[in-house]
Write a protein that holds these residues in place. Structure first.
Motif, mmCIF file in Angstrom:
data_model
loop_
_atom_site.group_PDB
_atom_site.id
_atom_site.type_symbol
_atom_site.label_atom_id
_atom_site.label_comp_id
_atom_site.label_asym_id
_atom_site.label_seq_id
_atom_site.Cartn_x
_atom_site.Cartn_y
_atom_site.Cartn_z
ATOM 1 N N PHE A 57 -11.620 2.280 8.510
ATOM 2 C CA PHE A 57 -11.992 3.267 7.504
ATOM 3 C C PHE A 57 -13.377 3.811 7.840
ATOM 4 C CE2 PHE A 57 -10.639 4.582 3.239
ATOM 5 C CZ PHE A 57 -11.748 5.304 2.828
ATOM 6 N N PRO A 58 -13.526 5.126 7.996
ATOM 7 C CA PRO A 58 -14.820 5.666 8.449
ATOM 8 C C PRO A 58 -15.907 5.558 7.394
ATOM 9 C CG PRO A 58 -13.300 7.437 7.902
ATOM 10 C CD PRO A 58 -12.510 6.172 7.825
ATOM 11 N N SER A 59 -17.080 5.097 7.805
ATOM 12 C CA SER A 59 -18.288 5.048 6.965
ATOM 13 C C SER A 59 -18.066 4.300 5.665
ATOM 14 C CB SER A 59 -18.776 6.478 6.647
ATOM 15 O OG SER A 59 -18.987 7.212 7.827
ATOM 16 N N PHE A 60 -17.214 3.290 5.678
ATOM 17 C CA PHE A 60 -16.878 2.576 4.448
ATOM 18 C C PHE A 60 -18.026 1.669 4.025
ATOM 19 C CE2 PHE A 60 -15.059 -0.969 2.092
ATOM 20 C CZ PHE A 60 -14.267 -0.310 1.167
ATOM 21 N N ALA A 61 -18.350 1.684 2.713
ATOM 22 C CA ALA A 61 -19.399 0.821 2.180
ATOM 23 C C ALA A 61 -18.840 -0.216 1.216
ATOM 24 C CB ALA A 61 -20.469 1.666 1.486
ATOM 25 N N ASN A 62 -18.034 0.218 0.251
ATOM 26 C CA ASN A 62 -17.474 -0.693 -0.743
ATOM 27 C C ASN A 62 -16.382 0.023 -1.522
ATOM 28 O OD1 ASN A 62 -18.760 0.737 -3.092
ATOM 29 N ND2 ASN A 62 -20.626 0.011 -2.068
ATOM 30 N N CYS A 63 -15.696 -0.719 -2.376
ATOM 31 C CA CYS A 63 -14.757 -0.101 -3.306
ATOM 32 C C CYS A 63 -14.700 -0.944 -4.569
ATOM 33 C CB CYS A 63 -13.372 0.084 -2.697
ATOM 34 S SG CYS A 63 -12.501 -1.427 -2.308
ATOM 35 N N ASN A 64 -14.342 -0.305 -5.679
ATOM 36 C CA ASN A 64 -14.317 -0.985 -6.966
ATOM 37 C C ASN A 64 -12.987 -1.676 -7.235
ATOM 38 O OD1 ASN A 64 -16.944 -0.369 -7.774
ATOM 39 N ND2 ASN A 64 -16.338 1.648 -8.494
ATOM 40 N N GLU A 65 -11.906 -1.227 -6.614
ATOM 41 C CA GLU A 65 -10.592 -1.816 -6.832
ATOM 42 C C GLU A 65 -9.848 -1.910 -5.510
ATOM 43 O OE1 GLU A 65 -8.424 -2.584 -10.052
ATOM 44 O OE2 GLU A 65 -10.488 -3.283 -10.084
ATOM 45 N N ILE A 66 -9.142 -3.029 -5.308
ATOM 46 C CA ILE A 66 -8.234 -3.160 -4.175
ATOM 47 C C ILE A 66 -6.906 -3.672 -4.701
ATOM 48 C CG2 ILE A 66 -10.005 -3.531 -2.407
ATOM 49 C CD1 ILE A 66 -9.547 -6.496 -2.643
ATOM 50 N N GLU A 67 -5.831 -3.281 -4.044
ATOM 51 C CA GLU A 67 -4.504 -3.742 -4.446
ATOM 52 C C GLU A 67 -3.532 -3.583 -3.292
ATOM 53 O OE1 GLU A 67 -2.488 -5.776 -6.010
ATOM 54 O OE2 GLU A 67 -3.203 -5.024 -7.947
ATOM 55 N N GLU A 68 -2.616 -4.535 -3.147
ATOM 56 C CA GLU A 68 -1.506 -4.351 -2.220
ATOM 57 C C GLU A 68 -0.317 -3.849 -3.013
ATOM 58 O OE1 GLU A 68 0.299 -6.701 1.507
ATOM 59 O OE2 GLU A 68 0.770 -7.641 -0.408
ATOM 60 N N PHE A 69 0.296 -2.788 -2.522
ATOM 61 C CA PHE A 69 1.421 -2.160 -3.217
ATOM 62 C C PHE A 69 2.450 -1.740 -2.178
ATOM 63 C CE2 PHE A 69 3.115 1.743 -5.483
ATOM 64 C CZ PHE A 69 3.858 1.034 -6.416
ATOM 65 N N PHE A 70 3.645 -2.336 -2.254
ATOM 66 C CA PHE A 70 4.702 -2.102 -1.283
ATOM 67 C C PHE A 70 4.189 -2.259 0.157
ATOM 68 C CE2 PHE A 70 6.941 -0.415 -4.919
ATOM 69 C CZ PHE A 70 8.260 -0.795 -4.665
ATOM 70 N N ASN A 71 3.467 -3.365 0.376
ATOM 71 C CA ASN A 71 2.973 -3.762 1.693
ATOM 72 C C ASN A 71 1.958 -2.781 2.284
ATOM 73 O OD1 ASN A 71 2.915 -5.809 3.571
ATOM 74 N ND2 ASN A 71 4.570 -5.002 4.812
ATOM 75 N N HIS A 72 1.304 -2.011 1.436
ATOM 76 C CA HIS A 72 0.177 -1.172 1.832
ATOM 77 C C HIS A 72 -1.063 -1.659 1.085
ATOM 78 C CE1 HIS A 72 3.573 1.457 2.830
ATOM 79 N NE2 HIS A 72 2.766 2.110 3.649
ATOM 80 N N LEU A 73 -2.174 -1.813 1.793
ATOM 81 C CA LEU A 73 -3.435 -2.197 1.166
ATOM 82 C C LEU A 73 -4.167 -0.938 0.710
ATOM 83 C CD1 LEU A 73 -5.675 -4.197 0.398
ATOM 84 C CD2 LEU A 73 -6.540 -3.984 2.741
ATOM 85 N N PHE A 74 -4.501 -0.883 -0.590
ATOM 86 C CA PHE A 74 -5.187 0.263 -1.168
ATOM 87 C C PHE A 74 -6.654 -0.051 -1.418
ATOM 88 C CE2 PHE A 74 -0.933 1.659 -1.957
ATOM 89 C CZ PHE A 74 -0.993 3.037 -2.119
#
Length: 242
Positions: A57-74
Motif C-alpha cells: 500500500f503506497p505511503s501507508f501510515a495507519n488505519c482506524n478499522e481493519i476487517e477480512e471480508f470474503f478473504n479480502h483484507l480491508f
C-alpha cells in the motif's frame, strides 16, 4: 512492543488467512491496528512477537478499522499521507501484501455522510457505520467484486464503542439519540425508548468515546456503560432486556 500509541487508542482487529504470509494456524493470524501505528499481526505461537504486516500500500501510515471480508483484507478510514475518512481499500484475494492486482480495489463511499467510525460483519454483509449514515458492503465475485450502497441516512454511529455485534444483529446507539437493534437493510428497530431521554441527560457527551456496550446472552440483557459529568471512565450503566 512495537506500538507507539497510548492506552486511549482503540484496537481494531480481525483474523486473516494467507497461507503464504502466515505459517501457523493453517495460515491464519490475528491482524490489528490502533489507528496510530502501522498494521501488525500475531500468529500466537510460543516465542512469537508482533510483526509488521507486509503490504505494498503506497505511503501507508495507519488505519482506524481493519476487517477480512470474503478473504479480502480491508483497510478502512486509512491514512496514506492524508486521512481518507470515507474510503476503504482491500488487498487481493487471500494475499495480504497484494494491493495492485485485479482482485484488489479502492473505494470512496460517495453517497455516505461523515467519516467511517466502525465496520462490522452482519451475515453475508459488511456493515459500515459512518457518523451520519449506514452503508452495506456486498460481495458479488464477478467483474464487480463488491458494491457499497448507503441504505440508512437518518442516523449513524454515536461513538466508536457504542455498538455490539451479536449473532445476526447489531445493537448500537445512533447519532439521532436513539438505541437500535439492526438486522440489515433499511430498517432500524428502536429498542431503547424507556431509557433514551434519561440516558442522554445523564451522559457526559464530551466523553462519549468512553461508552461501552456488552451483552449477557443468558439473561437477554444489553448493557450500556457510560460516563456522567465528573467521571473519568464509564461508571454507570443501563441494562435493557433485548
Amino acid at each position: 512492543t512495537p506500538f507507539t500509541g497510548g492506552d486511549a487508542n482503540r484496537w481494531s482487529h480481525t483474523i486473516v488467512t494467507d497461507t503464504n504470509m502466515f505459517s501457523s494456524n493453517g495460515g491464519s493470524a490475528i491482524v490489528l491496528s490502533n489507528g496510530v501505528d502501522d498494521v501488525y499481526y500475531y500468529e500466537g505461537q510460543s516465542g512469537d512477537t508482533f510483526q509488521k504486516l507486509i503490504h505494498t500500500f503506497p505511503s501507508f501510515a495507519n488505519c482506524n478499522e481493519i476487517e477480512e471480508f470474503f478473504n479480502h483484507l480491508f483497510f478502512i478510514n486509512y491514512n496514506n499521507g492524508s486521512q481518507n475518512v470515507r474510503s476503504l481499500a482491500h488487498a487481493g484475494v487471500g494475499d495480504v501484501d497484494d494491493w495492485t492486482s485485479s482482485s484488489s480495489g479502492f473505494y470512496t463511499l460517495t453517497d455516505s455522510r461523515g467519516q467511517i467510525v466502525r465496520v462490522k460483519k452482519l451475515g453475508s454483509d459488511l456493515i459500515i457505520y459512518s457518523d451520519k449514515t449506514i452503508t452495506t458492503g456486498r460481495y458479488y465475485g464477478s467483474k464487480v467484486l463488491f458494491s457499497f450502497p448507503t441504505l440508512v441516512y437518518e442516523t449513524g454511529l454515536f461513538a466508536a464503542k457504542a455498538i455490539w455485534d451479536f449473532v445476526n444483529r447489531h445493537f448500537f446507539i445512533g447519532t439521532d439519540q436513539k438505541i437500535y437493534g439492526y438486522i440489515g437493510g433499511r430498517q432500524l428497530i428502536a429498542i431503547g425508548e424507556a431509557i433514551e431521554e434519561t440516558f442522554f441527560n445523564e451522559l457526559d457527551v464530551s466523553k462519549k468515546e468512553q461508552i461501552v456496550l456488552g451483552i449477557d446472552p443468558g439473561r437477554h440483557k444489553l448493557y450500556i456503560s457510560y460516563p456522567q459529568a465528573g467521571d473519568t471512565y464509564s461508571k454507570s450503566y443501563y441494562a435493557l432486556n433485548y
